[in-house]
Design an enzyme around this catalytic site. Structure first.
Site, PDB file in Angstrom:
ATOM      1  CD  GLU A 126      33.970  45.641  45.821  1.00  0.00           C
ATOM      2  OE1 GLU A 126      34.698  46.533  46.288  1.00  0.00           O
ATOM      3  OE2 GLU A 126      33.746  45.532  44.613  1.00  0.00           O
ATOM      4  N   GLY A 147      47.555  42.717  55.304  1.00  0.00           N
ATOM      5  CA  GLY A 147      47.444  43.873  56.201  1.00  0.00           C
ATOM      6  C   GLY A 147      46.018  44.134  56.656  1.00  0.00           C
ATOM      7  CE1 TYR A 148      45.133  49.856  57.043  1.00  0.00           C
ATOM      8  CE2 TYR A 148      45.809  48.769  55.033  1.00  0.00           C
ATOM      9  CZ  TYR A 148      45.794  49.869  55.836  1.00  0.00           C
ATOM     10  OH  TYR A 148      46.452  50.994  55.443  1.00  0.00           O
ATOM     11  CE1 TYR A 165      33.822  51.177  46.700  1.00  0.00           C
ATOM     12  CE2 TYR A 165      34.497  49.435  48.213  1.00  0.00           C
ATOM     13  CZ  TYR A 165      34.448  49.973  46.940  1.00  0.00           C
ATOM     14  OH  TYR A 165      35.000  49.289  45.904  1.00  0.00           O
ATOM     15  CG  ASP A 213      36.634  53.517  45.264  1.00  0.00           C
ATOM     16  OD1 ASP A 213      36.243  54.409  44.473  1.00  0.00           O
ATOM     17  OD2 ASP A 213      37.283  52.525  44.887  1.00  0.00           O
TER      18      ASP A 213
END
Ligand code: SF4
Length: 348
Positions: free
Chosen positions: A42, A86-87, A125, A143
């Site tokens: 997730e 990423g992130y 979420y 989401d």
């Protein structure tokens, strides 16, 4: 147009679940209800396409197969496993949460919704997804896919970018959750949103198991929904990046500050603004990099969620770095580099 409370969400499972059983994509994280594995999937799937996650999921779990190994992971090794996804704060938060679980829950993934939601990096979420999939709780995981699907089902013109819209959907959507099938409901809603009630253009209403209930289809408004009102324009930033190459092929890396964009990650040395060749050579001297020759220069853009970087990159050959070199010199690929810098490295 209607709001969510007027829509009979309780009527969906009988249509949705048979469709899901027949049409769900076979994805590795769907073969398990083990909280650790569901959690990792997730988090990886946030803001990232399923196809991109497939290459990372198994590799991550082979290297860090459980909560204790994640809690004890070396930062550099963790970043390397995440490189390209990423992130990066997601990876840092995973480790932080694993440490929380070790300290506060004896190493076992917590089962109460409130305890799951309190873990680092877990929002409504993700908590809803884990609680419903792993522990069969009626906790909707809302989401972008689910918001779009529900806005169309209910023919709602609410702005789905507003947190209040998500909040307003939570209670009505709970009516769709049946004991014993909570995880399947969560996954079926996501799957239908991702593969049939798709964004950017016409949804595939002819293949939709919910079309007989869908109010936007009946009203002819499906293609106009959902409503998304963007308020802020992406910021533009100009910077110069330096690829300092030592005679043995190693390149100079620096760690970014602990706060802000790409916090704490290895990066190419940078200066703000777009420097000319002459200014770049002066800046390289000032860094203490001992530049010997400018090899090449190029420009590229990198788009983050809220900022676009316009990068001018200069490659300099530099003298062999001594013990007091101002940077860490490493082989390309030895440390994880964010895509914003990998782009320059690959182009050069
Ligand atoms: Fe989406 Fe069309 Fe299905 Fe309505 S009928 S939920 S618009 S795919």
């Amino acid at each position: 147009m209607n709001d969510f409370t007027a829509f009979p969400f309780e009527s969906l499972p009988d249509l949705l679940l048979p469709w899901y059983e027949a049409n769900a994509r076979q994805l590795p994280w769907r073969r398990t209800k083990e909280p650790y594995r569901v959690w990792i999937s997730e988090i990886m799937l946030q803001q990232t396409r399923v196809e991109a996650v497939l290459g990372y999921y198994d590799r991550f779990l082979s290297a860090l197969p459980d909560i204790p190994s994640l809690a004890a992971a070396e930062d550099d090794a963790l970043m390397k496993l995440w490189e390209g996804l990423g992130y990066y704060s997601r990876a840092r938060n995973l480790k932080k949460a694993a440490q929380q679980i070790m300290e506060q829950h004896g190493g076992s993934f917590p089962e109460a919704y409130g305890d799951i939601r309190a873990l680092s990096g877990i929002g409504d979420y993700t908590a809803g997804a884990i609680a419903s999939i792993c522990f069969d709780m009626p906790t909707p995981a809302i989401d972008g896919n689910v918001l779009r699907l529900c806005a169309r089902l209910a023919d709602s013109a609410a702005d789905i970018l507003l947190p209040a819209t998500k909040k307003a959907l939570e209670a009505p959507l709970k009516a769709a959750y049946k004991k014993g099938r909570c995880g399947d409901i969560t996954q079926a809603l996501m799957e239908l949103g991702a593969t049939v009630c798709i964004p950017n253009g016409a949804p595939l209403c002819g293949s939709c198991p919910l079309s007989c209930r869908c109010r936007a289809k009946a009203a002819g408004t499906a293609e106009k929904l959902p409503v998304r009102i963007k308020k802020t324009k992406r910021k533009e930033e100009y910077l110069t990046a330096f690829l300092f190459t030592a005679p043995d092929g190693r390149i100079a890396l620096t760690k970014r500050e602990e706060k802000g964009l790409l916090a704490g990650l290895y990066a190419l040395p940078t200066a703000s603004g777009t420097l000319t060749e002459a200014d770049a050579a002066t800046a390289a001297e000032a860094f203490g990099a001992k530049p010997e020759r400018l090899v090449s220069a190029l420009q590229y853009d990198h788009v983050f969620t809220h900022i676009t970087w316009h990068v001018t990159c200069y490659r300099f050959e530099v003298a062999p770095p001594g013990e007091n070199a101002p940077f860490l010199f490493a082989k390309p690929g030895e440390y994880a580099l964010p895509t914003a810098f990998m782009k320059g490295l690959k182009l050069m």
